[in-house]
Design a protein around this motif. Structure first.
Motif, PDB file in Angstrom:
ATOM      1  N   GLY A   1       0.809  -1.212   0.000  1.00 41.27           N
ATOM      2  CA  GLY A   1       0.000   0.000   0.000  1.00 41.27           C
ATOM      3  C   GLY A   1       0.842   1.261   0.000  1.00 41.27           C
ATOM      4  O   GLY A   1       0.505   2.244  -0.674  1.00 41.27           O
ATOM      5  N   SER A   2       1.943   1.272   0.767  1.00 42.58           N
ATOM      6  CA  SER A   2       2.824   2.447   0.776  1.00 42.58           C
ATOM      7  C   SER A   2       3.387   2.712  -0.623  1.00 42.58           C
ATOM      8  O   SER A   2       3.410   3.851  -1.101  1.00 42.58           O
ATOM      9  CB  SER A   2       3.970   2.229   1.770  1.00 42.58           C
ATOM     10  N   TRP A   3       3.846   1.642  -1.265  1.00 37.59           N
ATOM     11  CA  TRP A   3       4.406   1.798  -2.608  1.00 37.59           C
ATOM     12  C   TRP A   3       3.328   2.210  -3.605  1.00 37.59           C
ATOM     13  O   TRP A   3       3.525   3.134  -4.403  1.00 37.59           O
ATOM     14  CB  TRP A   3       5.060   0.492  -3.047  1.00 37.59           C
ATOM     15  N   LEU A   4       2.169   1.538  -3.555  1.00 33.73           N
ATOM     16  CA  LEU A   4       1.085   1.873  -4.469  1.00 33.73           C
ATOM     17  C   LEU A   4       0.585   3.291  -4.247  1.00 33.73           C
ATOM     18  O   LEU A   4       0.208   3.986  -5.195  1.00 33.73           O
ATOM     19  CB  LEU A   4      -0.069   0.885  -4.296  1.00 33.73           C
ATOM     20  N   GLY A   5       0.569   3.725  -2.974  1.00 33.40           N
ATOM     21  CA  GLY A   5       0.095   5.061  -2.677  1.00 33.40           C
ATOM     22  C   GLY A   5       0.969   6.124  -3.318  1.00 33.40           C
ATOM     23  O   GLY A   5       0.471   7.072  -3.948  1.00 33.40           O
ATOM     24  N   VAL A   6       2.297   5.995  -3.167  1.00 33.24           N
ATOM     25  CA  VAL A   6       3.220   6.967  -3.767  1.00 33.24           C
ATOM     26  C   VAL A   6       3.116   6.925  -5.291  1.00 33.24           C
ATOM     27  O   VAL A   6       3.080   7.970  -5.960  1.00 33.24           O
ATOM     28  CB  VAL A   6       4.659   6.695  -3.300  1.00 33.24           C
ATOM     29  N   TRP A   7       3.069   5.725  -5.855  1.00 30.16           N
ATOM     30  CA  TRP A   7       2.972   5.580  -7.312  1.00 30.16           C
ATOM     31  C   TRP A   7       1.662   6.162  -7.842  1.00 30.16           C
ATOM     32  O   TRP A   7       1.643   6.881  -8.847  1.00 30.16           O
ATOM     33  CB  TRP A   7       3.089   4.106  -7.675  1.00 30.16           C
ATOM     34  N   THR A   8       0.553   5.863  -7.149  1.00 29.18           N
ATOM     35  CA  THR A   8      -0.750   6.360  -7.580  1.00 29.18           C
ATOM     36  C   THR A   8      -0.826   7.877  -7.443  1.00 29.18           C
ATOM     37  O   THR A   8      -1.371   8.568  -8.311  1.00 29.18           O
ATOM     38  CB  THR A   8      -1.875   5.704  -6.761  1.00 29.18           C
ATOM     39  N   TYR A   9      -0.274   8.395  -6.357  1.00 31.95           N
ATOM     40  CA  TYR A   9      -0.288   9.845  -6.170  1.00 31.95           C
ATOM     41  C   TYR A   9       0.492  10.548  -7.283  1.00 31.95           C
ATOM     42  O   TYR A   9       0.082  11.595  -7.774  1.00 31.95           O
ATOM     43  CB  TYR A   9       0.309  10.198  -4.813  1.00 31.95           C
ATOM     44  N   GLY A  10       1.609   9.958  -7.676  1.00 28.96           N
ATOM     45  CA  GLY A  10       2.399  10.563  -8.746  1.00 28.96           C
ATOM     46  C   GLY A  10       1.682  10.548 -10.083  1.00 28.96           C
ATOM     47  O   GLY A  10       1.825  11.477 -10.884  1.00 28.96           O
TER      48      GLY A  10
END
Length: 404
Positions: free
Chosen positions: A345-354
Motif C-alpha cells: 500500500g505504501s508503494w502503491l500510494g506513492v505511485w498512484t499519487y504521482g
C-alpha cells in the motif's frame, strides 16, 4: 502490567510510523527526492514483515521476557544507526533492521491473550491496541515537531534512548512464562505457513487486514506529499499534528473489543469495512485544498483510523480463539500478511499519487476495501455455522495442547 505492555506496544509500533512524517526533511537532509526518501518508510515496513515471520514465532518457543528484552535492545541499536546514517542507502539498511527488530508488540499480544480469561480477551486486545495506536499517532507528531526544531536525525536518536530505557524496565517486570512449544525453529516457521492453509478463519482475517491496511498505508504515505506539496504548502509538523486527530481511536478500540466479546467479530468487521469506504469518500474532498479540504482530511483520516483499528481487534480476537497453543504462530501469519499489504500500500500510494493525484489514492482505498467487503459477504452468506467467527470460540478448552 497491562499498562506497561500497552506502553511497550506504543513504543514498538511508533518506530514504524514516525518516519512517515519526516520524508521531506530526510530528502532535504540527504539531498535526494521525496520519492526516494520514502523508500526508508517502505524498508521499515518490509523489515517489520520479515521480523514477524522470522522472529514472532519464537514467542511460542522462548520465554517472553527474554525475547522482548532482546528485540528492544536490537531495535535501540538500529535506531542509533539510522540517526547517524550519512547516506540514503545506509538509512534504508538501518530502517530495514529497525523494522525487523521492532516486533515487540506482536509478542505482547499472544502473551496477554494467554494471561486473561477468554471472555475478556477482546477487551484486553483492544486496550493493547490503544497503546499501539497511541504510539502510531504520537510518534508522527513527535517526529514532525522534533525534526522541525532539531533536524530529521533527532527523532531516531530520541527513540533509541526511549527503547533502550524500556528494555531495562521490562527485564525486571515482565512475568516469567513457560513456552507452549518445544518445536525447533524451522518447524515453527513451517507451522505458521501450515496454519494459513489449515485455518479458513485465519485466511480470511489475513485478507481483510491486508487489503484494509494497504489502503491505510497508501493514505498516510501520500498524505505527507499532499500536505507539503503545492495544494497546502505545509511543513512536516502539520503532518504530525494531523495524526493527533486520530487520538479518538484510542478510546474506540477498547469499546470495539467489548462489542467483539458480546457479538462476535464478524459484525464488527462489517461495520468497519463500511466505515473505511465512507472515509475514502470523505478524503476525496481533501484535494480541494484550503479549510474545506483540510476539514475533510481531518474527518476522513479519523474515520479511517477508527475503522481500520477496530477491524484489527475483531480479526485478532477471531484468530486467537483458533489454537491456544499456537497464538504466536497465528499472529505471525496474520501480521505478516497485514504488513505485506501495508508495504504494498505504501508503494502503491506513492505511485498512484504521482500518476493520478490524491483522487487516485482515495479510489485505491475504495477498491481495496471493496475486495475485503466482497470476501466478507461471501463468508457471511455461504459459511457453515461456526466457520464465520460469529462469536469467539471462548467456550473451547483454553489450555496448551500438544504441538502438532
Amino acid at each position: 502490567m497491562t499498562v506497561l505492555l500497552a506502553v511497550t506496544c506504543a513504543v514498538a509500533v511508533g518506530n514504524i510510523y514516525f518516519p512517515q512524517a519526516i520524508i521531506p526533511l530526510i530528502a532535504a537532509g540527504l539531498h535526494t527526492s521525496p520519492d526516494s526518501a520514502s523508500v526508508a518508510v517502505t524498508a521499515t515496513q518490509l523489515g517489520y514483515t520479515a521480523g514477524m515471520f522470522l522472529l514472532v514465532p519464537l514467542g511460542d518457543r522462548l520465554p517472553h521476557r527474554s525475547l522482548l528484552v532482546a528485540l528492544l535492545s536490537l531495535t535501540g541499536l538500529a535506531l542509533l544507526a539510522a540517526g547517524c546514517a550519512p547516506t540514503l542507502p545506509l538509512l534504508v539498511a538501518a530502517s530495514a533492521l529497525i523494522g525487523l527488530a521492532t516486533v515487540a508488540a506482536q509478542v505482547v499480544g499472544p502473551l496477554a491473550a494467554g494471561l486473561v480469561a477468554p471472555e475478556r480477551r477482546g477487551a484486553v486486545i483492544g486496550t493493547l491496541l490503544s497503546g499501539s495506536i497511541g504510539g502510531m499517532l504520537l510518534s508522527r507528531a513527535f517526529s514532525g515537531v522534533l525534526s522541525e526544531w532539531l533536524g530529521w536525525r533527532a527523532p531516531y536518536l530520541v527513540a533509541a534512548a526511549l527503547v533502550l530505557f524500556l528494555a531495562s524496565i521490562l527485564a525486571r517486570t515482565v512475568p516469567v512464562t513457560t513456552p507452549s512449544s518445544c518445536q525447533p525453529y524451522p518447524a515453527l516457521l513451517a507451522e505458521a505457513l501450515r496454519l494459513l492453509r489449515a485455518e479458513p478463519d485465519l485466511r480470511r482475517s489475513c485478507f481483510y487486514q491486508a487489503t484494509v491496511f494497504a489502503g491505510f498505508s497508501a493514505v498516510w504515505t501520500s498524505l505527507t506529499l499532499l500536505l507539503t506539496g503545492p495544494v497546502y504548502g505545509l511543513g512536516a509538523q502539520a503532518v504530525g499534528l494531523l495524526a493527533l486527530v486520530g487520538g479518538g481511536t484510542m478510546l474506540c478500540t477498547p469499546l470495539a473489543g467489548r462489542v467483539v466479546d458480546r457479538r462476535g467479530p464478524d459484525s464488527v468487521n462489517l461495520v468497519c469495512m463500511l466505515g473505511v469506504l465512507f472515509s475514502a469518500a470523505l478524503l476525496t474532498a481533501g484535494a480541494l485544498g484550503g479549510a474545506p479540504g483540510l476539514a475533510a482530511l481531518v474527518a476522513g483520516t479519523l474515520l479511517l483510523d477508527i475503522a481500520m483499528q477496530s477491524g484489527t481487534v475483531a480479526n485478532q480476537a477471531r484468530i486467537y480463539a483458533l489454537r491456544p497453543d499456537a497464538r504466536s504462530r497465528l499472529n505471525t501469519t496474520y501480521m505478516t500478511c497485514a504488513y505485506l499489504g501495508g508495504s504494498a500500500g505504501s508503494w502503491l500510494g506513492v505511485w498512484t499519487y504521482g500518476d493520478a493525484g490524491w483522487w487516485g489514492v482515495c479510489a485505491l482505498v475504495a477498491l481495496l476495501t471493496m475486495l475485503a467487503l466482497a470476501r466478507h459477504v461471501v463468508a457471511l452468506c455461504g459459511g457453515k455455522p461456526g466457520a464465520t467467527g460469529s462469536r469467539p470460540r471462548a467456550t473451547a478448552v483454553d489450555r496448551p495442547i500438544a504441538p502438532r
